[in-house]
Design a protein around this motif. Structure first.
Motif, mmCIF file in Angstrom:
data_model
loop_
_atom_site.group_PDB
_atom_site.id
_atom_site.type_symbol
_atom_site.label_atom_id
_atom_site.label_comp_id
_atom_site.label_asym_id
_atom_site.label_seq_id
_atom_site.Cartn_x
_atom_site.Cartn_y
_atom_site.Cartn_z
ATOM 1 N N ALA A 247 1.327 -4.127 -8.297
ATOM 2 C CA ALA A 247 2.252 -3.053 -7.901
ATOM 3 C C ALA A 247 2.134 -2.755 -6.414
ATOM 4 C CB ALA A 247 1.960 -1.800 -8.713
ATOM 5 N N SER A 248 3.293 -2.521 -5.800
ATOM 6 C CA SER A 248 3.307 -2.129 -4.383
ATOM 7 C C SER A 248 4.534 -1.269 -4.128
ATOM 8 C CB SER A 248 3.314 -3.358 -3.482
ATOM 9 O OG SER A 248 4.482 -4.133 -3.682
ATOM 10 N N TYR A 249 4.354 -0.230 -3.311
ATOM 11 C CA TYR A 249 5.450 0.686 -3.018
ATOM 12 C C TYR A 249 5.427 1.045 -1.542
ATOM 13 C CZ TYR A 249 6.109 1.249 -8.025
ATOM 14 O OH TYR A 249 6.352 1.017 -9.348
ATOM 15 N N ALA A 250 6.599 1.364 -1.042
ATOM 16 C CA ALA A 250 6.747 1.826 0.335
ATOM 17 C C ALA A 250 7.211 3.276 0.308
ATOM 18 C CB ALA A 250 7.768 0.967 1.072
ATOM 19 N N PRO A 251 6.903 4.049 1.338
ATOM 20 C CA PRO A 251 7.413 5.416 1.404
ATOM 21 C C PRO A 251 8.926 5.438 1.240
ATOM 22 C CG PRO A 251 5.753 5.075 3.099
ATOM 23 C CD PRO A 251 6.016 3.733 2.482
ATOM 24 N N GLY A 252 9.397 6.338 0.381
ATOM 25 C CA GLY A 252 10.828 6.440 0.100
ATOM 26 C C GLY A 252 11.258 5.706 -1.154
ATOM 27 N N ASP A 253 10.386 4.805 -1.671
ATOM 28 C CA ASP A 253 10.722 4.116 -2.917
ATOM 29 C C ASP A 253 10.706 5.102 -4.093
ATOM 30 O OD1 ASP A 253 10.926 1.725 -1.605
ATOM 31 O OD2 ASP A 253 9.025 0.898 -2.340
ATOM 32 N N THR A 254 11.534 4.799 -5.101
ATOM 33 C CA THR A 254 11.547 5.606 -6.317
ATOM 34 C C THR A 254 10.616 4.983 -7.353
ATOM 35 O OG1 THR A 254 13.824 6.312 -5.925
ATOM 36 C CG2 THR A 254 12.997 6.516 -8.179
ATOM 37 N N ILE A 255 9.763 5.792 -7.946
ATOM 38 C CA ILE A 255 8.878 5.337 -9.018
ATOM 39 C C ILE A 255 9.255 6.069 -10.295
ATOM 40 C CG2 ILE A 255 6.502 4.946 -9.751
ATOM 41 C CD1 ILE A 255 5.543 5.410 -6.990
ATOM 42 N N GLU A 256 9.358 5.325 -11.382
ATOM 43 C CA GLU A 256 9.622 5.923 -12.691
ATOM 44 C C GLU A 256 8.361 5.805 -13.538
ATOM 45 O OE1 GLU A 256 13.059 4.249 -14.521
ATOM 46 O OE2 GLU A 256 14.327 4.522 -12.742
ATOM 47 N N ARG A 366 -6.758 -3.452 -6.954
ATOM 48 C CA ARG A 366 -6.097 -3.089 -5.705
ATOM 49 C C ARG A 366 -4.755 -2.429 -6.017
ATOM 50 N NH1 ARG A 366 -5.580 -8.591 -6.065
ATOM 51 N NH2 ARG A 366 -3.459 -9.380 -6.387
ATOM 52 N N PHE A 367 -4.283 -1.697 -5.001
ATOM 53 C CA PHE A 367 -2.939 -1.128 -5.011
ATOM 54 C C PHE A 367 -2.432 -1.220 -3.569
ATOM 55 C CE2 PHE A 367 -0.158 2.609 -4.301
ATOM 56 C CZ PHE A 367 0.876 2.241 -5.159
ATOM 57 N N THR A 368 -1.175 -1.645 -3.430
ATOM 58 C CA THR A 368 -0.663 -1.916 -2.087
ATOM 59 C C THR A 368 0.424 -0.899 -1.716
ATOM 60 O OG1 THR A 368 -1.070 -4.278 -2.378
ATOM 61 C CG2 THR A 368 0.418 -3.637 -0.584
ATOM 62 N N VAL A 369 0.236 -0.302 -0.527
ATOM 63 C CA VAL A 369 1.280 0.530 0.066
ATOM 64 C C VAL A 369 1.921 -0.279 1.176
ATOM 65 C CG1 VAL A 369 1.809 2.651 1.326
ATOM 66 C CG2 VAL A 369 0.076 2.670 -0.507
ATOM 67 N N LYS A 370 3.229 -0.474 1.082
ATOM 68 C CA LYS A 370 3.933 -1.313 2.070
ATOM 69 C C LYS A 370 4.296 -0.522 3.310
ATOM 70 C CE LYS A 370 6.968 -2.548 -1.121
ATOM 71 N NZ LYS A 370 8.091 -3.223 -1.814
#
Length: 370
Positions: A247-256, A366-370
């Motif tokens: 899993a990886s997310y960037a600021p502004g992404d929507t998570i459900e 790990r968890f990735t922030v883009k």
């Protein structure tokens, strides 16, 4: 005297001739032709044995008797019309292809209407009525794992039962009557499977929309019914969910986020992330002031089975070596008590769940922030 007999004989002859003429006279009676708009046969084609509907042309009924041991969920049927020049229509007036047959009908459904239209345009409407032929023994069912007292299960959870079902058909319905209000609901418990054995095992799913409370429960299955012990429905907060290491997310992404089985989202007033010092390795340069501090996520929408949020601004990179701890909560379910990288919810006061509830964490790797 002979003259008199002559007159009598002549009179008799006249009467005889008139009588013969009256008997041989043919009267023309107009015949009213009946419209050719009748169903000759209704046959279920997907059953283990032949099932034929009983057709009543007086009351325009097709009555289908279904044995309790039938495992059908839907009826696939074929019609035969008395006159093939007529047309078969569904209840909305759409023509039914006689080769393909009508749309399947759910077993246990309300009466379904079919229309037969003669070539002259005269219509006759039939109703298909289903009747289950039940097993002769009374239905006796009980909850699996029930002990003394009121049996309790959470909304969005599972409910298992055992008993003498004598059929693996899922054609059944649970009726829940609220003990406090008297309101009845028949949509909250759905049969998911039935396994045959000395005692049949039924698995069901409780809807996330079920309302907490104590209920009287009645099960109707294949023509029989059983009154079960009272059931208490509860709300259980979401527990033990974790994002995958990919899993990886960037600021502004929507998570459900969806709750685990047995959990629901009651009204959330605030959602946020916490990164706990010493419980995870953040990317280089992670600001010390962000440790142990709520990083708020905007809530986009929420329902019992979904919480949708916007991922917040936070340092990019990989967060590794996450450490989680868990323990049983007051309801006996295991929940996270701490997480190196956790997603938290503060619930509305009316829920009684309070603040600081971890509903999800990240992979231990790990968890990735883009």
């Amino acid at each position: 005297m002979s003259k008199l007999f002559k007159h009598i004989n002549l009179l008799a002859l006249v009467i005889l001739v008139a009588g013969v003429q009256a008997c041989t006279k043919t009267e023309q009676v107009d015949y009213e032709k009946q419209p050719a708009n009748k169903i000759a046969a209704y046959r279920v084609t997907n059953a283990q044995q032949e099932l034929l509907g009983a057709i009543d042309h007086t009351n325009n009924l097709i009555t289908l008797y279904i044995p309790y041991y039938t495992t059908l969920d839907y009826l696939v049927a074929a019609f035969t019309l008395e006159d093939m020049s007529s047309t078969l229509l569904d209840a909305t007036g759409n023509e039914i292809d006689m080769d393909a047959g009508p749309a399947p009908v759910a077993v246990g459904a309300d009466p379904v209407k079919y229309i037969v239209r003669s070539k002259e345009g005269v219509e006759r409407t039939y109703s298909l009525v289903q009747k289950i032929l039940p097993h002769p023994d009374a239905l006796v069912m009980s909850y699996t794992g029930a002990t003394t007292g009121v049996f309790s299960r959470p909304a969005n959870g599972v409910l298992n039962l055992t008993g003498n079902l004598e059929s693996i058909s899922s054609n059944g319905k649970f009726y829940l009557t609220n003990k406090a209000t008297g309101e009845v609901n028949s949509d909250w418990i759905t049969i998911t499977s039935i396994k045959q054995g000395a005692q049949y095992a039924m698995a069901t799913k409780i809807s996330q929309n079920a309302i907490a409370g104590e209920y009287d429960v009645k099960l109707v299955h294949q023509g029989r019914s059983s009154n079960l012990a009272p059931l208490k429905l509860t709300y259980q907060r979401p527990l033990l969910n974790a994002l995958l290491s990919s899993a990886s997310y960037a600021p502004g992404d929507t998570i459900e986020f969806g709750p685990n089985i047995g959990g629901v989202f009651l009204p959330v007033k605030k959602a946020y992330i916490k990164v706990i010092r010493g419980k995870i390795t953040p990317p280089a340069g992670f600001p010390s002031e962000l440790y142990d501090t709520p990083i708020e996520m905007k809530i986009v929408s929420q329902r019992r089975n979904e919480l949708k949020v916007i991922f917040p601004q936070m340092p990019a990179g990989q967060y590794t070596m996450n450490v989680n701890t868990s323990a049983p909560n007051s309801e006996g379910y295991t929940q996270y008590t701490a997480a190196g990288f956790g997603f938290y919810a503060d619930y509305e006061d009316a829920t009684g769940w309070g603040d600081g509830n971890i509903f999800c964490t990240v992979s231990l790797i790990r968890f990735t922030v883009k």
